[in-house]
Enzyme design. Structure first.
Site, short mmCIF file in Angstrom:
data_model
loop_
_atom_site.label_atom_id
_atom_site.label_comp_id
_atom_site.label_asym_id
_atom_site.label_seq_id
_atom_site.Cartn_x
_atom_site.Cartn_y
_atom_site.Cartn_z
N TRP A 159 -6.92 -14.00 11.16
CA TRP A 159 -7.07 -12.55 11.34
C TRP A 159 -8.48 -12.17 11.73
CZ3 TRP A 159 -10.00 -9.17 8.17
CH2 TRP A 159 -10.59 -9.76 7.04
N TYR A 172 -4.18 -5.39 15.03
CA TYR A 172 -4.07 -4.57 13.83
C TYR A 172 -3.73 -3.15 14.26
CZ TYR A 172 -5.65 -7.74 10.11
OH TYR A 172 -5.74 -8.74 9.17
N ASP A 182 -6.59 -14.61 1.10
CA ASP A 182 -7.67 -13.89 1.78
C ASP A 182 -8.49 -13.06 0.79
OD1 ASP A 182 -5.30 -12.26 1.46
OD2 ASP A 182 -6.35 -10.71 2.58
N GLU A 183 -9.71 -12.74 1.20
CA GLU A 183 -10.58 -11.76 0.55
C GLU A 183 -10.66 -11.97 -0.97
OE1 GLU A 183 -10.26 -8.04 3.67
OE2 GLU A 183 -8.80 -8.10 2.03
N HIS A 200 -6.44 -10.06 -4.61
CA HIS A 200 -5.53 -8.92 -4.45
C HIS A 200 -4.51 -8.87 -5.59
CE1 HIS A 200 -6.91 -7.70 -0.43
NE2 HIS A 200 -7.05 -8.99 -0.17
N ASP A 249 -3.02 -0.57 12.55
CA ASP A 249 -3.47 0.56 11.73
C ASP A 249 -4.70 1.22 12.34
OD1 ASP A 249 -4.67 -1.89 11.14
OD2 ASP A 249 -5.19 -1.33 9.09
N TRP A 274 -0.74 -2.66 8.53
CA TRP A 274 -1.28 -2.39 7.20
C TRP A 274 -1.12 -0.90 6.93
CZ3 TRP A 274 -2.06 -6.58 4.45
CH2 TRP A 274 -2.41 -7.78 5.08
N THR A 275 -0.70 -0.53 5.72
CA THR A 275 -0.18 0.81 5.52
C THR A 275 -1.06 1.73 4.68
OG1 THR A 275 1.20 0.08 3.66
CG2 THR A 275 2.20 0.07 5.86
N ARG A 310 0.84 -1.21 0.00
CA ARG A 310 0.00 0.00 0.00
C ARG A 310 0.87 1.25 0.00
NH1 ARG A 310 -2.94 -4.17 2.19
NH2 ARG A 310 -4.85 -4.48 0.96
N ASP A 356 0.25 -6.87 -3.46
CA ASP A 356 -1.18 -6.67 -3.26
C ASP A 356 -1.69 -5.86 -4.45
OD1 ASP A 356 -3.82 -6.25 -1.89
OD2 ASP A 356 -2.68 -6.96 -0.16
#
Length: 563
Positions: free
Chosen positions: A389, A414, A321-322, A257, A416, A464-465, A156, A185
């Protein structure tokens, strides 16, 4: 010795102190001495007889006569029975005696000595006017959990190599031993590929970046963002980490991703005719790689490149994931391939794809790691490590199924998320994960059965950025919450942490860490207005966890029975 973080298992105090004089000598096996020098570099230790020390182990010897049996003021010995990360440390006015189970144990003994020194020991060089003394006493120590780590998302927002090396130093100073590096990602591919150079030539940069933290909001900075590590850089990072007892865990997140990969090689997508850009916004993208053999072969080549560059990769994270599987379901070719494998649904194909990559990694000497969505189908290799997670319950399910797990729950790991619900905080994903929330966390909760707890390798915090654009913000998010993770994973609980933290923060001051003060952000750390303004209350971590729990329950209802 009461201000050590993480807290040692056994601490015994004694009267007096030992003083490090210029070029204080150190002797013992070369690998142990080298590890000790890394931790105590500021002291510029001297040399002594390079032969292995021969005196009895600390656990079997008293302190009397130490000066008669030692070749110098500091001696390091090997005792494998302590475990590779364990050590025993005895300090008398005449000598420092260390017994370590391996190089990591010697390094951690040195880190303990460093904390026993004045806070100036955390500066880059020895400053004048400091007396380098440590109190006499005895420490016996070993970690509660084997996996004690941090996850750093460099997709990110890219972090230059110097910042990654600095993060490794900070992990080692806290006896944290894993750096999970999120290299790919939707928003960027961050490592060179000689076999497929468009990955870094095209996939490593985006034309602009959203300035809004939430989905559905549209505003962009129109500033290009990018960067990548060469394979030589990655090898350097891993080697630097190994000298500090930190294992690099690279992650290439697939099959979802995938915007950055597909921007470079669109023919690997579920719809080869569709063109993609490196994503300039946050959230979940429908971009997904095809699960066909060509994609598996492509990724096998890339994974092998990375492993060869690093030299030794005991763990390799492949994401999972996702994943939005709609494009697989609507593709006649992918559906036909799914049926040819005897699989009933795209979700089964998702698990098959990750298992195929895990088999590739096993052949390369690496063990696959996945996020917890990959566990739902029950088709993973049994040796695949799961990172739950979405919460403790899905972690328990994975452990019950026989998978080793690493605790990575959104709450409270997390980082962030903001540490307070205040407009003075810099922009964060949501509210709130406090220092107290972290210290209250237990990687292996009492609700786990003994056989489930046995599968808990440890825990790591996630950086996470999306809202961490630079190294100064990274410091602010990571510390001192990362200190708390160090304690709960090494010591097993937070006893004594709160009272030790003020002294430890002075060490971080000397190191130059721009952590979040316990009383809140300093004036220049505040969010202010505009893009860095925090929006308190807009996203609450408790609401996120409730939603994730609902998703987990839905997924669990479709997962095959363990019986």
């Amino acid at each position: 010795m009461s201000d050590l973080i993480p807290r040692p298992r056994v601490v015994e105090t004694a009267s007096g102190s030992f003083e490090f004089l210029p070029r204080t000598s150190v002797s013992g096996p070369a690998d142990l001495v080298d590890a000790l020098r890394v931790a105590l570099a500021v002291l510029d230790l001297g040399h002594a007889d390079p032969r292995p020390a021969t005196s009895p182990a600390v656990a079997e010897a008293g302190t009397e006569g130490l000066s008669e049996t030692r070749t110098g003021p500091i001696t390091v010995e090997m005792d494998e029975s302590l475990g590779v990360e364990g050590y025993a440390l005895t300090v008398t006015p005449e000598a420092v005696q260390i017994v370590a189970g391996g190089a990591a144990g010697a390094l951690y003994a040195g880190q303990t000595l460093r904390q026993m020194l004045p806070a100036e020991a955390f500066r880059s060089v020895a400053v004048p006017g400091v007396r380098w003394t440590v109190p006499c006493g005895r420490v016996e120590d070993s970690p509660r959990f084997a996996w004690r780590g941090a996850h750093l998302d460099v997709s990110r927002h890219f972090m230059p190599k110097r910042e990654v090396l600095r993060m490794i130093d900070l992990l080692a100073a806290h006896k944290l031993n894993r750096l999970h590096l999120h290299l790919a990602d939707d928003q960027g591919w961050r490592v060179e590929s000689r076999a497929y150079p468009l990955l870094h030539e095209v996939g490593s940069h985006r034309a602009r970046t959203t300035t809004k933290p939430f989905r559905g909001e549209s505003a962009f900075d129109d500033t290009p963002h990018g960067g990548y590590y060469t394979l030589a850089d990655l090898g350097e990072i891993a080697a630097y980490a190994r000298t500090r007892a930190v294992t690099l865990v690279p992650e290439i997140d697939v099959p979802g991703h995938a915007s950055a990969v597909l921007a470079a090689y669109p023919h690997l997508g579920a719809d080869p005719s569709q063109r993609h850009d490196v994503l300039d916004r946050w959230g979940i993208s429908p971009a997904i790689l095809s699960p066909l053999p060509e994609t598996v072969d492509f990724l096998a080549t890339v994974l092998a490149e990375i492993i060869e560059a690093i030299g030794s990769v005991p763990y390799f994270h492949i994401g999972g994931d996702e994943c939005v599987l709609d494009a697989w379901a609507s593709s006649a070719e992918i559906t036909a391939y799914q049926r040819s494998l005897g699989l009933d649904a795209p979700s089964d194909l998702h698990a098959w794809f990750l298992r195929a990559l895990a088999d590739v990694l096993a052949g390369l000497g690496s063990r696959a790691v996945v996020w917890d969505e990959a566990f739902v189908s029950g088709r993973l290799r049994q040796d695949t490590i799961v990172m739950p997670w979405r919460g403790v319950e899905v972690g328990r399910q994975a452990a019950a199924a026989g998978h080793d797990i690493v605790a990575t729950s959104v709450f409270p790991l997390y980082f962030d998320y903001a540490e307070s619900s205040s407009p003075e905080e810099p922009a964060a994903i949501g509210d709130t994960i406090t220092l107290d929330d972290v210290t209250a966390f237990t990687p292996a909760p009492p609700s786990f059965r003994p056989e489930e707890s046995a599968h808990v390798l440890g825990a790591q915090f996630q950086l996470w950025t999306e809202r961490i654009p630079d190294a100064r913000t990274l410091d602010y998010r990571a510390w001192p919450r990362g200190c708390a993770v160090a304690q709960i994973t090494w010591s097993g609980d937070a006893d004594g942490f709160a009272s030790a933290l003020p002294a430890h923060l002075r060490r971080l001051d000397a190191y130059g860490v721009e952590y979040r003060p316990l009383t809140g952000p300093l004036p220049w750390q505040r969010g202010g207005t505009g893009d860095r303004m925090h929006q308190p209350g807009k996203v609450q971590v408790r609401d996120v966890m409730r939603h994730l729990e609902e998703l987990t329950q839905e997924a669990d209802s479709t997962r095959p029975s363990l019986s």
